[in-house]
Design a protein around this motif. Structure first.
Motif, short mmCIF file in Angstrom:
data_model
loop_
_atom_site.label_atom_id
_atom_site.label_comp_id
_atom_site.label_asym_id
_atom_site.label_seq_id
_atom_site.Cartn_x
_atom_site.Cartn_y
_atom_site.Cartn_z
N UNK A 1 0.86 -1.17 0.00
CA UNK A 1 0.00 0.00 0.00
C UNK A 1 0.90 1.23 0.00
N UNK A 2 0.68 2.13 -0.94
CA UNK A 2 1.51 3.33 -1.06
C UNK A 2 0.62 4.57 -1.01
N UNK A 3 1.20 5.68 -0.62
CA UNK A 3 0.47 6.94 -0.56
C UNK A 3 -0.17 7.16 0.79
N UNK A 4 -0.33 8.45 1.16
CA UNK A 4 -0.92 8.81 2.45
C UNK A 4 -2.39 9.22 2.33
N UNK A 5 -2.64 10.28 1.58
CA UNK A 5 -4.01 10.79 1.48
C UNK A 5 -4.90 9.89 0.64
N UNK A 6 -4.39 9.45 -0.48
CA UNK A 6 -5.15 8.57 -1.38
C UNK A 6 -4.36 7.28 -1.60
N UNK A 7 -4.34 6.41 -0.60
CA UNK A 7 -3.51 5.19 -0.74
C UNK A 7 -3.99 4.29 -1.87
N UNK A 8 -3.00 3.61 -2.46
CA UNK A 8 -3.29 2.67 -3.54
C UNK A 8 -2.50 1.40 -3.30
N UNK A 9 -3.04 0.30 -3.78
CA UNK A 9 -2.35 -0.99 -3.67
C UNK A 9 -1.59 -1.24 -4.97
N UNK A 10 -0.30 -1.53 -4.85
CA UNK A 10 0.53 -1.82 -6.02
C UNK A 10 1.18 -3.18 -5.83
N UNK A 11 1.48 -3.83 -6.93
CA UNK A 11 2.16 -5.13 -6.90
C UNK A 11 3.57 -4.96 -7.43
N UNK A 12 4.52 -5.58 -6.75
CA UNK A 12 5.91 -5.57 -7.21
C UNK A 12 6.33 -7.01 -7.37
N UNK A 13 6.68 -7.36 -8.57
CA UNK A 13 7.01 -8.76 -8.85
C UNK A 13 8.44 -9.07 -8.42
N UNK A 14 8.61 -10.22 -7.80
CA UNK A 14 9.94 -10.70 -7.43
C UNK A 14 10.29 -11.90 -8.30
N UNK A 15 11.49 -11.88 -8.84
CA UNK A 15 11.93 -12.93 -9.76
C UNK A 15 12.85 -13.91 -9.04
N UNK A 16 12.60 -15.21 -9.22
CA UNK A 16 13.38 -16.28 -8.62
C UNK A 16 14.06 -17.05 -9.76
N UNK A 17 15.39 -17.09 -9.74
CA UNK A 17 16.11 -17.63 -10.89
C UNK A 17 17.17 -18.65 -10.48
N UNK A 18 17.09 -19.85 -11.02
CA UNK A 18 18.17 -20.82 -10.96
C UNK A 18 19.05 -20.55 -12.16
N UNK A 19 20.29 -20.13 -11.93
CA UNK A 19 21.09 -19.57 -13.03
C UNK A 19 21.72 -20.61 -13.96
N UNK A 20 21.72 -21.88 -13.57
CA UNK A 20 22.24 -22.92 -14.47
C UNK A 20 23.75 -22.93 -14.55
#
Length: 202
Positions: A178-197
């Motif tokens: 959740x970001x913002x103070x007066x008008x909060x909004x929900x945002x998604x931040x993708x996390x990447x999981x990588x087996x590098x080989x």
């Protein structure tokens, strides 16, 4: 070295350089002695002539890989230490020597790296990287991702990297904020999981 696809490694290096990439080394660059092998080598009581011969053989292996990696000098975020390395009589290791030659920080077995992307027209963007050489093994193709899913529970990052298993696999998982103070909004931040080989032919 003979079991590795050095042509593929060289092509990958040149493609990455064309894209102005930075590099992170995931360990086991010269797949030589495991920890138990190194203990046995130290306790074997070899003559100095035998130790000299082994040192010279490993120097040749180092030179072979450095011929491919030479164009990447100064473009490394760092090199992780792997399980398989070789310790010379002077106390240096193949991993440390690669770091020195390539101008790369030595990261140990695990590291967190923060990248900051600055643009005059936009706010600065941070990207946190969690990188680990890796431990253990897994049967399935997605085994590295399965291990990294556990790390996500206790280490906060945007990109999670793990080597060691030789499997290339990747997955993504979102986290909501959740970001913002007066008008909060929900945002998604993708996390990447990588087996590098790896570049082993097998």
């Amino acid at each position: 070295i003979e079991a590795c696809d050095l042509d593929l490694l060289e092509r990958t290096v040149h493609r990455a350089l064309d894209e102005d990439a930075l590099f992170i080394g995931m360990g086991d660059y010269l797949d030589v002695a495991s920890p138990s092998n190194r203990v046995k080598l130290k306790s074997a009581g070899f003559y100095d002539s035998v130790k000299d011969m082994m040192d010279k053989a490993m120097r040749r292996e180092e030179e072979m890989i450095l011929r491919i990696l030479e164009p990447t000098r100064g473009k490394w975020l760092g090199l992780l230490e792997g399980h398989h390395t070789f310790e010379y009589q002077d106390g240096s290791t193949t991993d440390i020597n690669l770091c020195r030659t390539l101008g790369a920080p030595f990261l140990g077995h695990c590291a967190m790296i923060r990248l900051r992307f600055a643009d005059e027209a936009r706010p600065t963007v941070d990207c946190a990287v969690w990188a680990h050489h890796g431990v253990g093994s897994g049967v399935g193709v997605a085994a590295p991702v399965t291990k990294l899913e556990r790390v996500v529970e206790w280490a906060e990052a945007d990109l999670y990297l793990m080597g060691h298993q030789h499997k290339r696999a990747a997955g993504a998982t979102p986290r909501f904020y959740m970001v913002g103070d007066k008008n909060p909004a929900v945002v998604a931040r993708e996390r990447l999981l990588v087996g590098t080989g790896s570049y082993l032919k097998g």
